[in-house]
Design a protein around this motif. Sequence first.
Motif, PDB file in Angstrom:
ATOM      1  N   CYS A   6      12.930   1.474  -0.703  1.00 55.39           N
ATOM      2  CA  CYS A   6      13.970   2.130   0.099  1.00 55.39           C
ATOM      3  C   CYS A   6      13.377   3.249   0.949  1.00 55.39           C
ATOM      4  CB  CYS A   6      15.065   2.684  -0.807  1.00 55.39           C
ATOM      5  SG  CYS A   6      16.054   1.421  -1.620  1.00 55.39           S
ATOM      6  N   LYS A   7      12.524   4.063   0.347  1.00 52.60           N
ATOM      7  CA  LYS A   7      11.912   5.176   1.082  1.00 52.60           C
ATOM      8  C   LYS A   7      10.984   4.661   2.173  1.00 52.60           C
ATOM      9  CE  LYS A   7      12.195   8.387  -2.778  1.00 52.60           C
ATOM     10  NZ  LYS A   7      11.447   9.064  -3.847  1.00 52.60           N
ATOM     11  N   ALA A   8      10.131   3.699   1.835  1.00 53.22           N
ATOM     12  CA  ALA A   8       9.152   3.178   2.798  1.00 53.22           C
ATOM     13  C   ALA A   8       9.823   2.506   3.983  1.00 53.22           C
ATOM     14  CB  ALA A   8       8.202   2.210   2.102  1.00 53.22           C
ATOM     15  N   GLU A  11       0.824  -1.208   0.000  1.00 51.32           N
ATOM     16  CA  GLU A  11       0.000   0.000   0.000  1.00 51.32           C
ATOM     17  C   GLU A  11       0.855   1.255   0.000  1.00 51.32           C
ATOM     18  OE1 GLU A  11      -2.525  -0.581   3.400  1.00 51.32           O
ATOM     19  OE2 GLU A  11      -3.816  -2.018   2.336  1.00 51.32           O
ATOM     20  N   MET A  12       1.967   1.221   0.702  1.00 51.00           N
ATOM     21  CA  MET A  12       2.854   2.384   0.785  1.00 51.00           C
ATOM     22  C   MET A  12       3.481   2.725  -0.555  1.00 51.00           C
ATOM     23  SD  MET A  12       4.732   1.447   4.379  1.00 51.00           S
ATOM     24  CE  MET A  12       5.623   2.951   4.721  1.00 51.00           C
ATOM     25  N   ILE A  13       3.772   1.706  -1.368  1.00 48.58           N
ATOM     26  CA  ILE A  13       4.463   1.972  -2.632  1.00 48.58           C
ATOM     27  C   ILE A  13       3.577   1.799  -3.858  1.00 48.58           C
ATOM     28  CG2 ILE A  13       6.700   1.445  -1.605  1.00 48.58           C
ATOM     29  CD1 ILE A  13       6.705  -1.191  -3.161  1.00 48.58           C
ATOM     30  N   GLY A  14       2.318   1.475  -3.649  1.00 46.66           N
ATOM     31  CA  GLY A  14       1.368   1.414  -4.746  1.00 46.66           C
ATOM     32  C   GLY A  14       1.438   0.181  -5.627  1.00 46.66           C
ATOM     33  N   GLN A  59       0.047  -6.739  -2.917  1.00 42.81           N
ATOM     34  CA  GLN A  59       0.754  -7.541  -1.919  1.00 42.81           C
ATOM     35  C   GLN A  59       1.448  -8.715  -2.577  1.00 42.81           C
ATOM     36  OE1 GLN A  59      -0.424 -10.841  -0.723  1.00 42.81           O
ATOM     37  NE2 GLN A  59       1.480 -10.989   0.421  1.00 42.81           N
ATOM     38  N   LYS A  60       0.838  -9.263  -3.615  1.00 41.04           N
ATOM     39  CA  LYS A  60       1.421 -10.399  -4.320  1.00 41.04           C
ATOM     40  C   LYS A  60       2.780 -10.033  -4.947  1.00 41.04           C
ATOM     41  CE  LYS A  60      -0.347 -14.255  -6.847  1.00 41.04           C
ATOM     42  NZ  LYS A  60      -1.525 -14.817  -7.496  1.00 41.04           N
ATOM     43  N   ASP A  61       2.925  -8.774  -5.357  1.00 45.28           N
ATOM     44  CA  ASP A  61       4.211  -8.321  -5.908  1.00 45.28           C
ATOM     45  C   ASP A  61       5.299  -8.397  -4.835  1.00 45.28           C
ATOM     46  OD1 ASP A  61       3.243  -7.681  -8.517  1.00 45.28           O
ATOM     47  OD2 ASP A  61       2.453  -5.793  -7.730  1.00 45.28           O
ATOM     48  N   ILE A  62       4.976  -7.934  -3.636  1.00 47.60           N
ATOM     49  CA  ILE A  62       5.943  -7.978  -2.533  1.00 47.60           C
ATOM     50  C   ILE A  62       6.342  -9.431  -2.270  1.00 47.60           C
ATOM     51  CG2 ILE A  62       6.384  -7.418  -0.102  1.00 47.60           C
ATOM     52  CD1 ILE A  62       5.924  -4.905  -1.833  1.00 47.60           C
TER      53      ILE A  62
END
Length: 67
Positions: free
Chosen positions: A51-53, A23-26, A29-32
């Motif tokens: 990196c930012k999140a 959600e933080m990087i748009g 969840q499956k991508d993560i």
Amino acid sequence: MNINENIKKARKAAGITQKELAEMIGVHQKDISRWENGERTPSIEAFSGICKALKTSADMLLEIGKD
């Protein structure tokens, strides 16, 4: 370690779930999950968001400068 394991380690150290990071990087969840399992590698845009999140450096996730 590799980038996939480093993303997972940094995410867990930050106390963030896969869903929260997604959600933080748009992304989904499956991508993560796929990135952490080594099935895929994040795009440069997604990597920057990770990196930012997670408040970590690309060098740490890529193990640049590590002997």
